[in-house]
Write a protein that holds these residues in place. Structure first.
Motif, short mmCIF file in Angstrom:
data_model
loop_
_atom_site.label_atom_id
_atom_site.label_comp_id
_atom_site.label_asym_id
_atom_site.label_seq_id
_atom_site.Cartn_x
_atom_site.Cartn_y
_atom_site.Cartn_z
N ASN A 67 10.84 -30.29 -24.98
CA ASN A 67 10.77 -28.96 -25.57
C ASN A 67 10.18 -27.98 -24.57
O ASN A 67 9.03 -28.13 -24.15
CB ASN A 67 9.90 -28.99 -26.84
N GLU A 68 10.97 -27.01 -24.16
CA GLU A 68 10.56 -25.96 -23.21
C GLU A 68 9.98 -26.55 -21.92
O GLU A 68 8.92 -26.16 -21.45
CB GLU A 68 9.57 -24.99 -23.86
N LEU A 69 10.71 -27.48 -21.36
CA LEU A 69 10.34 -28.06 -20.07
C LEU A 69 11.26 -27.58 -18.96
O LEU A 69 10.81 -27.22 -17.87
CB LEU A 69 10.39 -29.59 -20.15
N LEU A 70 12.56 -27.56 -19.21
CA LEU A 70 13.53 -27.29 -18.14
C LEU A 70 13.30 -25.94 -17.46
O LEU A 70 13.49 -25.82 -16.25
CB LEU A 70 14.96 -27.33 -18.70
N ASP A 71 12.88 -24.93 -18.24
CA ASP A 71 12.74 -23.59 -17.65
C ASP A 71 11.52 -23.49 -16.74
O ASP A 71 11.36 -22.47 -16.05
CB ASP A 71 12.70 -22.52 -18.73
N ASN A 72 10.66 -24.50 -16.72
CA ASN A 72 9.51 -24.51 -15.81
C ASN A 72 9.71 -25.43 -14.61
O ASN A 72 8.84 -25.48 -13.73
CB ASN A 72 8.24 -24.93 -16.55
N LEU A 73 10.81 -26.16 -14.59
CA LEU A 73 11.08 -27.01 -13.44
C LEU A 73 11.52 -26.14 -12.27
O LEU A 73 12.17 -25.11 -12.45
CB LEU A 73 12.15 -28.04 -13.78
N PRO A 74 11.17 -26.53 -11.04
CA PRO A 74 11.51 -25.70 -9.88
C PRO A 74 13.00 -25.36 -9.81
O PRO A 74 13.85 -26.22 -10.05
CB PRO A 74 11.07 -26.57 -8.70
N PHE A 75 13.28 -24.10 -9.52
CA PHE A 75 14.66 -23.65 -9.38
C PHE A 75 14.80 -22.81 -8.12
O PHE A 75 13.81 -22.39 -7.52
CB PHE A 75 15.11 -22.84 -10.61
N ARG A 76 16.04 -22.59 -7.72
CA ARG A 76 16.33 -21.75 -6.57
C ARG A 76 17.10 -20.51 -7.04
O ARG A 76 17.64 -20.50 -8.15
CB ARG A 76 17.09 -22.54 -5.50
N ARG A 77 17.10 -19.49 -6.22
CA ARG A 77 17.69 -18.22 -6.61
C ARG A 77 18.79 -17.82 -5.63
O ARG A 77 18.59 -17.87 -4.41
CB ARG A 77 16.60 -17.13 -6.65
#
Length: 364
Positions: A145-155
């Motif tokens: 629950n609401e984990l994926l949006d805090n995993l490191p991402f690139r832009r």
């Protein structure tokens, strides 16, 4: 602590040049002194999630888990793995409900925050620091629950018709955005229809998590709940500090959350490439309605009326206040806009709650 985080980021840039946004997030959120070193969630923290709004959320998620258990043949014990379990609010609610249901459960809480792991150890759960510590899940359900949006991402940003990567560099002592050539592998993961100057987040951390899930999940389901889109750009990068939204996430890294909506369509596609089945993506408000939210509301109204009749006015007011808070869970302008993505191993059916949710989606 913020100064130490900033010093490590500056040192990394000085050593290798502008770093990816994913690396910035690793330092700011998950490194020593980072935002997740202590539990940041809850009324006394920096933000709240659905389980903190009202206990009915955990109840309705439990109903989804029980439908999955039914499809799995009612395994004993029923194994549930919660990724990013935080302070244990969701786990506590689910465990109380399963105990009342007389369902034997093996609950595994995976949490990167050392402080949160201490809180989780007060519950009857097994606590792990990472998904890599999890043994193969022969039969069970994974919940995030609401984990994926805090995993490191690139832009990735479109500039003069070509993709460029938004990295983090230095201008004097300040951390600043720097546009750099985009690697072909990264460009292939970004939407190809971005307008000039438009940006998209590439959920590299979420995609890596799905790859780990595909390795760990032998037979079972994975329910992923998060902010995002069913495909394409899913929202701007922003932060949270003390329940306020921050636009400048490069200011004082480590002191605030960093997040962005997730392209769940991309996550689902990657899951299917890895041999999992993606059953569908639905908004939270629709999922909760399918799981019985309206029945719960009707029951609460009846209870409130009974309390008034019994001249227990204060309790009646509290029941009304609770129902009002819970309405945020199904408000499409609030928490109701979260999206639920259900994955499974290929042989498993779509559970009734999701089939009902998908059938209720408007055509097109």
């Amino acid at each position: 602590m913020g100064a130490a985080v900033t010093a490590r980021i500056r040192a990394a840039i000085a050593e290798r040049g502008p770093i990816t946004f994913a690396e910035l997030m690793e330092h700011a959120l998950y490194g020593p002194g980072g935002f997740y070193e202590r539990p940041p969630i809850g009324p006394e923290g920096h933000f709240v999630t659905s389980p903190h709004v009202h206990p009915v959320f955990a109840d309705l998620v439990r109903f989804a888990l029980l439908q999955a258990r039914e499809a799995l043949g009612r395994p004993e014990p029923f194994r549930v793995v919660e990724l990013g379990a935080g302070d244990g609010t969701l786990a506590r609610g689910i465990l109380l409900g399963l105990e009342a249901d007389k369902v034997a459960v093996d609950y595994i809480a995976v949490e990167v925050s050392p402080g949160a792991r201490e809180a989780l150890r007060r519950l009857p759960v097994r606590v792990l620091a990472s998904l890599e510590e999890l043994e193969p899940l022969d039969t069970g359900v994974v919940l995030a629950n609401e984990l994926l949006d805090n995993l490191p991402f690139r832009r990735v940003r479109r500039r003069r018709g070509l993709p460029v990567e938004v990295r983090v560099g230095l201008a004097g002592d300040r951390l600043v955005e720097v546009e750099a050539p985009c690697e072909p592998e990264l460009a292939a993961l970004a939407p190809d229809d971005l307008a000039d100057g438009e940006e998209a987040v590439v959920p590299t951390g979420a995609l890596a998590l799905v790859e780990a899930l595909a390795r760990a999940l032998v037979r079972g389901y994975a329910l992923l709940i998060d902010y995002g889109s069913a495909g394409g750009p899913a929202g701007e990068v922003h932060g949270y500090r003390a329940h306020a939204v921050l636009e400048d996430v490069l200011e004082d890294p480590g002191s605030a959350d960093i997040t962005a909506g997730v392209d769940l369509g991309r996550v689902a596609s990657r899951a299917e490439e890895l041999g999992l089945r993606a059953h569908g993506i639905v908004p939270q408000w629709r999922a909760l309605l399918a799981l019985g939210y309206e029945r719960w509301v009707a029951g609460e109204r009846e209870r409130q009326a009974e309390l008034l009749t019994a001249r227990r006015g204060l309790e009646a007011v509290r029941a009304w206040e609770g129902r009002s808070r819970a309405s945020l869970l199904v408000d499409p302008a609030a928490l109701g806009r979260l999206r639920w993505l259900l994955l499974s191993t290929p042989e498993l059916p779509t559970p009734p709650w999701l089939a009902d949710s998908l059938a209720a989606e408007p055509a097109g």
